[in-house]
Design an enzyme around this catalytic site. Structure first.
Site, PDB file in Angstrom:
ATOM      1  N   SER A   1      22.701  76.739  23.116  1.00 55.85           N
ATOM      2  CA  SER A   1      21.904  75.670  23.706  1.00 55.85           C
ATOM      3  C   SER A   1      21.928  74.510  22.727  1.00 55.85           C
ATOM      4  O   SER A   1      22.282  74.695  21.556  1.00 55.85           O
ATOM      5  CB  SER A   1      20.458  76.170  23.883  1.00 55.85           C
TER       6      SER A   1
ATOM      7  N   TYR B   1      12.739  80.853  21.004  1.00 55.52           N
ATOM      8  CA  TYR B   1      14.012  80.461  21.620  1.00 55.52           C
ATOM      9  C   TYR B   1      14.908  79.752  20.602  1.00 55.52           C
ATOM     10  O   TYR B   1      16.086  80.074  20.452  1.00 55.52           O
ATOM     11  CB  TYR B   1      13.699  79.544  22.809  1.00 55.52           C
TER      12      TYR B   1
HETATM   13  P1  NAD Z   1      18.499  82.108  34.657  1.00 57.96           P
HETATM   14  O1  NAD Z   1      17.062  82.437  34.527  1.00 57.96           O
HETATM   15  O2  NAD Z   1      18.981  81.357  35.846  1.00 57.96           O
HETATM   16  O3  NAD Z   1      19.376  83.423  34.504  1.00 57.96           O
HETATM   17  C1  NAD Z   1      19.174  84.320  33.474  1.00 57.96           C
HETATM   18  C2  NAD Z   1      19.658  85.684  33.908  1.00 57.96           C
HETATM   19  O4  NAD Z   1      19.430  86.588  32.802  1.00 57.96           O
HETATM   20  C3  NAD Z   1      18.891  86.232  35.110  1.00 57.96           C
HETATM   21  O5  NAD Z   1      19.790  86.718  36.100  1.00 57.96           O
HETATM   22  C4  NAD Z   1      18.067  87.364  34.518  1.00 57.96           C
HETATM   23  O6  NAD Z   1      17.833  88.433  35.413  1.00 57.96           O
HETATM   24  C5  NAD Z   1      18.916  87.793  33.325  1.00 57.96           C
HETATM   25  N1  NAD Z   1      18.117  88.493  32.330  1.00 57.96           N
HETATM   26  C6  NAD Z   1      16.912  88.125  31.836  1.00 57.96           C
HETATM   27  N2  NAD Z   1      16.434  89.076  31.016  1.00 57.96           N
HETATM   28  C7  NAD Z   1      17.359  90.067  30.977  1.00 57.96           C
HETATM   29  C8  NAD Z   1      17.430  91.320  30.328  1.00 57.96           C
HETATM   30  N3  NAD Z   1      16.425  91.774  29.576  1.00 57.96           N
HETATM   31  N4  NAD Z   1      18.529  92.069  30.525  1.00 57.96           N
HETATM   32  C9  NAD Z   1      19.542  91.644  31.322  1.00 57.96           C
HETATM   33  N5  NAD Z   1      19.524  90.469  31.974  1.00 57.96           N
HETATM   34  C10 NAD Z   1      18.439  89.690  31.807  1.00 57.96           C
HETATM   35  O7  NAD Z   1      18.857  81.318  33.301  1.00 57.96           O
HETATM   36  P2  NAD Z   1      19.943  80.200  32.943  1.00 57.96           P
HETATM   37  O8  NAD Z   1      19.247  78.896  32.922  1.00 57.96           O
HETATM   38  O9  NAD Z   1      21.184  80.370  33.728  1.00 57.96           O
HETATM   39  O10 NAD Z   1      20.203  80.560  31.407  1.00 57.96           O
HETATM   40  C11 NAD Z   1      21.293  81.346  30.985  1.00 57.96           C
HETATM   41  C12 NAD Z   1      21.519  81.107  29.501  1.00 57.96           C
HETATM   42  O11 NAD Z   1      21.780  79.729  29.260  1.00 57.96           O
HETATM   43  C13 NAD Z   1      20.323  81.487  28.615  1.00 57.96           C
HETATM   44  O12 NAD Z   1      20.777  82.110  27.440  1.00 57.96           O
HETATM   45  C14 NAD Z   1      19.725  80.143  28.281  1.00 57.96           C
HETATM   46  O13 NAD Z   1      19.066  80.160  27.052  1.00 57.96           O
HETATM   47  C15 NAD Z   1      20.973  79.258  28.224  1.00 57.96           C
HETATM   48  N6  NAD Z   1      20.688  77.848  28.406  1.00 57.96           N
HETATM   49  C16 NAD Z   1      20.081  77.416  29.534  1.00 57.96           C
HETATM   50  C17 NAD Z   1      19.814  76.071  29.676  1.00 57.96           C
HETATM   51  C18 NAD Z   1      19.147  75.524  30.879  1.00 57.96           C
HETATM   52  O14 NAD Z   1      18.729  74.370  30.822  1.00 57.96           O
HETATM   53  N7  NAD Z   1      19.043  76.262  31.971  1.00 57.96           N
HETATM   54  C19 NAD Z   1      20.166  75.172  28.658  1.00 57.96           C
HETATM   55  C20 NAD Z   1      20.788  75.664  27.525  1.00 57.96           C
HETATM   56  C21 NAD Z   1      21.046  77.004  27.403  1.00 57.96           C
END
Ligand code: NAD
Length: 250
Positions: free
Chosen positions: A132, A145
């Site tokens: 991130s 985080y």
């Molecule tokens: P999201 O909530 O849409 O998806 C996350 C997925 O992870 C879900 O399907 C959930 O069921 C799964 N998950 C959660 N806990 C779990 C566990 N204990 N075991 C297995 N699976 C698990 O999230 P997203 O926004 O797509 O984020 C994905 C990644 O991208 C994360 O690491 C997040 O930190 C990173 N990220 C997101 C953003 C953003 O703005 N959305 C920005 C930078 C980085």
């Protein structure tokens, strides 16, 4: 997109049932890879696997001791599963802090540990860590985080150094705010913490540092992951690629 350039590759995408992970799973499958969707949400993982002709792996990545003895066969591993909690440090629930470290730092370590022997044997591998902008910069109220993502950056670089002579690369992708369910939930939390209406959170809180005032799309992150997985990116390792609309240019 290069047609089927990932045919014969086996990819594991954690958190692949939603948001960025799902977009990555679709990108890899579209390029011919066999994709395993590892997710806590078994139903959503099965539905996503059906949609892309892949496999579902229902797994709780917070149960890290269950991963200690894991052996995993994959050519591409995307460490993507993640959650967020927003709270000042003095009020931060210690169990929530530990949970975030387990899902977002310990589990990536254990999965990398589980896939490397096979990758070394085959002389080819791609570790892609969805970090991130918070792997490189801090924001108030996100201690767990930010700490986990900074840790992931270090883990990725060590993996790059160890994997280099075995044909294995390891890189981070560092998005700004991406339009996913994780961000939709944060908008409500941020509105409460900053005492402003939800409608103002995206522009006033999330995009203040960004030169381009829009959320990143998950498909944009997935296209970078697809390139990192390709042979064209064979000399890219130990790197952290921002996709943050200029946030970290400051
Ligand atoms: P999201 O909530 O849409 O998806 C996350 C997925 O992870 C879900 O399907 C959930 O069921 C799964 N998950 C959660 N806990 C779990 C566990 N204990 N075991 C297995 N699976 C698990 O999230 P997203 O926004 O797509 O984020 C994905 C990644 O991208 C994360 O690491 C997040 O930190 C990173 N990220 C997101 C953003 C953003 O703005 N959305 C920005 C930078 C980085």
């Amino acid at each position: 997109m290069t047609e089927h350039d990932l045919a014969d590759r086996r990819a594991v995408v954690t958190g692949g049932a939603s948001g960025i992970g799902l977009a990555c799973a679709k990108e890899f499958a579209g390029r011919g890879a066999h994709v395993i969707i590892a997710d806590l949400n078994a139903e959503a993982a099965a539905a996503a696997a059906d949609e892309i002709g892949g496999e579902a792996w229902a797994v709780d990545l917070s149960d890290t001791s269950a991963l200690d003895a894991l052996e995993l066969q994959a050519d591409i591993l995307v460490n993507n599963a993640g959650i967020q909690r927003v709270s000042p440090i003095a009020e931060f629930d210690p169990d929530a802090f530990r949970l975030i470290q387990r899902i977002m730092l310990e589990a990536p370590f254990l999965l990398i540990r589980a896939v490397l022997p096979g990758m070394y044997e085959r002389g080819w591998g791609r570790i892609i860590n969805i970090s991130s902008v918070h792997g490189l910069r801090a924001s108030a109220f996100k201690s767990a985080y930010v700490a986990a993502k900074h840790g992931l950056e270090g883990l990725s670089k060590v993996t790059a150094l160890e994997g280099g002579s075995h044909g294995v690369t390891s890189n981070c992708i560092n998005p700004g705010y991406v339009r996913t369910p994780l961000v939709e939930k944060q908008i409500a939390d941020q509105a409460r913490l900053h005492g402003i209406p939800e409608s103002e959170v995206v522009e006033r809180i999330m995009l203040t540092e960004s030169a381009i005032k829009r959320l990143v799309e998950a498909t944009e992150v997935a296209s970078l992951a697809g390139w990192l997985a390709s042979d064209a990116a064979g000399m890219v390792t130990g790197a952290s690629y921002t996709m943050d609309g200029g946030w970290s240019a400051r």
